[in-house]
Each structure stands twice: as structure tokens, then as C-alpha cells.
Motif scaffolding. Structure first.
Motif, PDB file in Angstrom:
ATOM      1  N   VAL A  12      15.639  15.440  30.230  1.00 23.77           N
ATOM      2  CA  VAL A  12      15.690  17.019  30.399  1.00 23.77           C
ATOM      3  C   VAL A  12      14.229  17.307  30.594  1.00 23.77           C
ATOM      4  O   VAL A  12      13.526  17.364  29.526  1.00 23.77           O
ATOM      5  CB  VAL A  12      16.295  17.787  29.157  1.00 23.77           C
ATOM      6  N   PRO A  13      13.547  17.632  31.853  1.00 26.53           N
ATOM      7  CA  PRO A  13      12.242  18.015  32.029  1.00 26.53           C
ATOM      8  C   PRO A  13      11.790  18.880  30.918  1.00 26.53           C
ATOM      9  O   PRO A  13      12.623  19.931  30.764  1.00 26.53           O
ATOM     10  CB  PRO A  13      12.231  18.326  33.169  1.00 26.53           C
ATOM     11  N   TRP A  37      10.176  22.759  20.599  1.00 27.06           N
ATOM     12  CA  TRP A  37       9.390  22.344  19.539  1.00 27.06           C
ATOM     13  C   TRP A  37       9.549  20.739  19.311  1.00 27.06           C
ATOM     14  O   TRP A  37       8.452  20.128  18.858  1.00 27.06           O
ATOM     15  CB  TRP A  37       9.572  23.095  18.094  1.00 27.06           C
ATOM     16  N   PHE A  38      10.635  20.562  19.305  1.00 28.06           N
ATOM     17  CA  PHE A  38      10.898  19.076  19.062  1.00 28.06           C
ATOM     18  C   PHE A  38      10.130  18.224  20.086  1.00 28.06           C
ATOM     19  O   PHE A  38       9.784  16.994  19.895  1.00 28.06           O
ATOM     20  CB  PHE A  38      12.240  18.510  19.057  1.00 28.06           C
ATOM     21  N   TYR A  39      10.019  18.696  21.464  1.00 26.74           N
ATOM     22  CA  TYR A  39       9.305  17.840  22.462  1.00 26.74           C
ATOM     23  C   TYR A  39       7.967  17.751  21.933  1.00 26.74           C
ATOM     24  O   TYR A  39       7.319  16.552  22.415  1.00 26.74           O
ATOM     25  CB  TYR A  39       9.316  18.798  23.627  1.00 26.74           C
ATOM     26  N   LEU A  79       7.823  18.324  35.938  1.00 22.27           N
ATOM     27  CA  LEU A  79       7.638  17.924  34.550  1.00 22.27           C
ATOM     28  C   LEU A  79       6.985  18.559  33.568  1.00 22.27           C
ATOM     29  O   LEU A  79       6.835  18.712  32.360  1.00 22.27           O
ATOM     30  CB  LEU A  79       7.212  16.336  34.563  1.00 22.27           C
ATOM     31  N   GLY A  80       5.832  19.341  34.037  1.00 26.33           N
ATOM     32  CA  GLY A  80       5.008  20.042  33.090  1.00 26.33           C
ATOM     33  C   GLY A  80       3.990  19.296  32.727  1.00 26.33           C
ATOM     34  O   GLY A  80       3.280  19.793  31.468  1.00 26.33           O
ATOM     35  N   TYR A  81       3.499  18.391  33.284  1.00 25.88           N
ATOM     36  CA  TYR A  81       2.529  17.443  32.773  1.00 25.88           C
ATOM     37  C   TYR A  81       1.269  17.798  33.703  1.00 25.88           C
ATOM     38  O   TYR A  81       0.918  17.697  34.765  1.00 25.88           O
ATOM     39  CB  TYR A  81       2.772  15.943  33.310  1.00 25.88           C
TER      40      TYR A  81
END
Length: 426
Positions: free
Chosen positions: A335-336, A346-348, A389-391
Motif C-alpha cells: 500500500v503506497p 502513523w505506523f508507516y 510512492l511519496g519518496y
């Protein structure tokens, strides 16, 4: 010491008691029970306390040269047969002090001893040594342990290194498993690292990087748990004996894993990097190894930490499995990050696997300018991983620092669990 020669042959018993004698010669006092000693072992003692059934003392005091004081004492009792030449004084002493011998000669050895000069001399010594010399101070020690923290750590590390070197069922097997896993991964994804001109190929590369990290990391965490669980039982006994403090032990337990993790990283990294066909540059190869090493390390320390906080190995395995599942689900690959619900995002950020994935993907693809031209996306590989991916660019270094922090956190938690928790109830 409670019968230190039990179960040993004559040579091993002699070696043990020679070590005890050397300890005494340094000025320490050793109180030792002994069972059927040989002549040499018996005469290594300075003094003897002999009791008959019921706990009554029938002899206490010095043995003398070749046990002569003991022999003279018992031979001075009327009716006691003299010792034969070359006979073991320990065996003779037990034979002549039995209840049958008391009945035969009509005496009570305990009563005779209480009326003897030997008893009076021992009693006087006890009274004299009970009173401290004038001007003396109470005996005080600055620490419970005979060595400082550094010495304890080095000795524990030496011991753990020997244990690991003599445990091929753990270390050799995991190196073989590492090699086999790398070959399987490399052959399954043969040369997919160069397929960067489509989103499908890009997702395959990211899947390979994800698999490369999680596959061996979870294996490390699972395989170290039985080792730590078994060693914890030994640690409880040695800690109770005052051999060393918890923190030096924990530090040695963590550090001894590092050479094996480095070996795993090199084997796994070299095989997978070149079979999968990632970009052949020294910088990217070294970054690949760095993130692999950090990942294997935090997984290993996590496995140690969970054992430290749980009573049983079974419970540790259950908790670990739940952690692995959550980490894989919310690592940013399945899940991107842009699609993770806000109540779970938050867990990410507290998920070490997500930082591994971010760092290793950015290290391999973060600067790639290859164009992807598809109906759903047009742009470079660099733009694709940032948008989907939000990187963000420039966060690779932050990922490495965060992974180091996770390693330190898991190891510190393990050390604290060893220091403050004790699940042994005996």
C-alpha cells in the motif's frame, strides 16, 4: 563449592582441584564439600570439618603435612586401628569414624572432640578472629563484581565468540541459507534490474528490493530467538553468581552477531546485486550493502528484544509474527504511502521496513532520469517514485540515520530487559 569433582575422572578432578588450590594461594578462602577424594586431592586442603550423622562435629581443624595432624588425632583415640602405610587418609578417616566403630570401642566421637585440645584451639581462633583488630574498618567493596565494566564486556564477548564459533548448527546453517536464498532470488529475478522504462518493470524492481530486504531479515530475527532464549537461562545463573553485570553481557550478545551479519550482507548482497542486474556503479553497490546490513541488524536486534520482553520462546514467536505482518503491510510497497489511510499513516513512520524500502529504492532509482511514457504516467523514473510512492529526493540519508536509530532502540530495549526483567521462578 559443592562437590566440584562429582562425575569427573581422576585426571579432570585433579585439574579442577589444582585450580581451586591456585585460587586459595591468591589469598581467597574456599569452602568445599568433597566426596571420596584421592590422596593428592585430600592433601590439597588446609583444614577439615568432619561431621557424623545428625550434624555433630567429630573433627575440625588443620590437616597438617600429609594429613599428619588428622591421623595423630584419631590414632590417639583408644581402640582406633592405625592407618596402613600408603593408605588414603580420607578413606581411613571415614572407616574409623563410623557409628559401628563408636559402638565397637564404646566412645562418642562428637563428645571426644568437644573435650579435645583440637576443639579448644579452634574455639579460641574463632573468638580471636571474631573481634576485629583495633583501628580496622569494615570490609567494603565499591562494586559487586571483581572486574570493571570494560573487562566484563571483553570477557563476555570472548565467551560469546567461542560459543558462536562452536555452534555450526546456527551460524554455518544461516550462512548456507543466506547463499541459497540469494541464489534463488537472483535466478527468479534474473536481470530485471535493468528494466526501468515502464511502470510495470519499475514495480518489479521495487518488489525485488522489497523481497531482498524482508526475506533474510525475517529469517535472522526468527533464527536468533532460540539462541537468546537458551542463553538467557545460563545468564540467570551466572548473574546470580555475581560473575558479570547485565549490560556487559547484553552488549557482548549484540556485538557478537555483527561479524556474522556482515558476512551475510556481503554474500547476499554480491550475489543478488549482480544476478538481478542493478546498475553497476560502486556507489550504488555500496549503498545497497549498507541498507542491507542495517536491515539485517535491526531485524536481528528486534528478535533479541522480543525474547527479552517475553516469558517463553513461543510467545516471542507469536508477537514477532504479528509485527512482521504489520510491517510488510504498511511498508509503503503493498500500500503506497499516499494511499495509506490517515488513521494508519502513523505506523508507516514507526515502521523500520518502510525506511529500509525508502532508502534502498532511493539509492538505486532516486537519480534515474529514464523516461516512462505511458497513458497513466509520463515522466522520469525519479518523478515516478516521488509521485506514486511519496519518496522525496534527499531523504536517503535520513533513512540510513533512522535505521541506525532503530538498531540502537531495539538493542537498548534488549539490554534493559536483561537488566530489569527476570522470568525465572526458582
Amino acid at each position: 563449592m559443592d562437590e566440584p569433582t562429582s562425575g569427573l575422572d581422576a585426571r579432570a578432578a585433579a585439574i579442577v582441584m589444582r585450580t581451586v588450590r591456585n585460587t586459595v594461594d591468591t589469598g581467597r578462602t574456599v569452602v568445599c564439600t568433597i566426596h571420596q577424594p584421592s590422596i593428592d586431592i585430600f592433601e590439597a586442603f588446609d583444614e577439615l570439618l568432619l561431621m557424623k550423622r545428625g550434624g555433630q562435629v567429630i573433627y575440625g581443624g588443620k590437616l597438617g603435612e600429609r594429613s599428619q595432624i588428622l591421623i595423630d588425632y584419631f590414632q590417639g583415640i583408644n581402640g582406633v586401628p592405625p592407618i596402613s602405610s600408603g593408605y588414603n587418609p580420607a578413606t581411613w578417616m571415614l572407616e574409623v569414624s563410623t557409628i559401628n566403630m563408636e559402638e565397637k570401642i564404646g566412645v562418642d566421637f562428637a563428645d571426644l572432640y568437644r573435650k579435645s585440645d583440637q576443639f579448644r584451639q579452634v574455639d579460641e581462633n574463632i573468638k580471636r578472629f571474631t573481634v576485629p583488630p583495633e583501628g580496622s574498618e569494615p570490609l567494603m567493596f565499591s562494586t559487586t563484581y571483581s572486574q570493571n565494566q570494560l573487562s566484563q564486556f571483553l570477557l563476555c564477548l570472548w565467551k560469546r565468540n567461542l560459543v558462536y564459533w562452536r555452534s555450526p548448527e546456527y551460524n554455518l546453517v544461516r550462512l548456507v541459507f543466506t547463499t541459497a536464498g540469494a541464489l534463488i532470488l537472483g535466478t527468479v529475478f534474473w536481470n530485471v534490474g535493468s528494466q526501468r522504462s515502464s511502470s510495470q518493470g519499475l514495480m518489479t524492481i521495487m518488489g525485488v528490493l522489497y523481497s531482498a530486504c524482508a526475506f533474510l531479515g525475517v529469517s535472522n530475527a526468527s533464527s536468533v530467538q532460540p539462541i537468546v532464549s537458551i542463553e538467557r537461562t545460563v545468564f540467570y545463573r551466572e548473574k546470580a553468581a555475581g560473575m558479570y553485570a547485565p549490560i556487559p553481557y547484553a552488549a557482548a550478545q549484540g556485538l557478537v552477531e555483527i561479524p556474522y551479519i556482515i558476512t551475510q550482507t556481503i554474500i547476499y548482497g554480491v550475489i543478488t546485486y549482480f544476478t538481478i542486474g542493478f546498475e553497476s556503479t560502486a556507489q550504488k553497490f555500496l549503498l545497497y550493502l549498507v541498507f542491507m546490513f542495517l536491515t539485517f541488524t535491526f531485524f536481528t536486534f528486534f528478535g533479541m528484544m522480543v525474547v527479552g520482553f517475553t516469558r517463553t520462546l513461543h510467545l516471542a514467536a507469536v508477537i514477532s509474527s504479528a509485527f512482521y505482518s504489520l510491517c510488510e503491510l504498511l511498508s509503503g510497497f503493498l500500500v503506497p504511502k499516499p494511499f495509506i489511510p490517515k488513521w494508519w499513516v502513523w505506523f508507516y513512520y514507526i515502521n523500520p521496513v518502510s525506511w529500509t524500502l525508502r532508502g534502498i529504492i532511493l539509492s538505486q532509482l532516486g537519480d534515474v532520469e529514464t523516461i516512462i511514457d505511458e497513458p497513466t504516467f509520463h515522466g522520469t523514473v525519479k518523478e515516478y517514485i516521488e509521485r506514486n510512492l511519496g519518496y522525496e529526493e534527499g531523504t536517503m540519508g535520513i533513512s540510513a540515520v533512522v535505521l541506525l536509530a532503530f538498531c540502537a532502540l531495539f538493542f537498548s530495549a534488549f539490554a534493559l530487559s536483561v537488566k530489569f526483567l527476570n522470568f525465572q521462578r526458582r
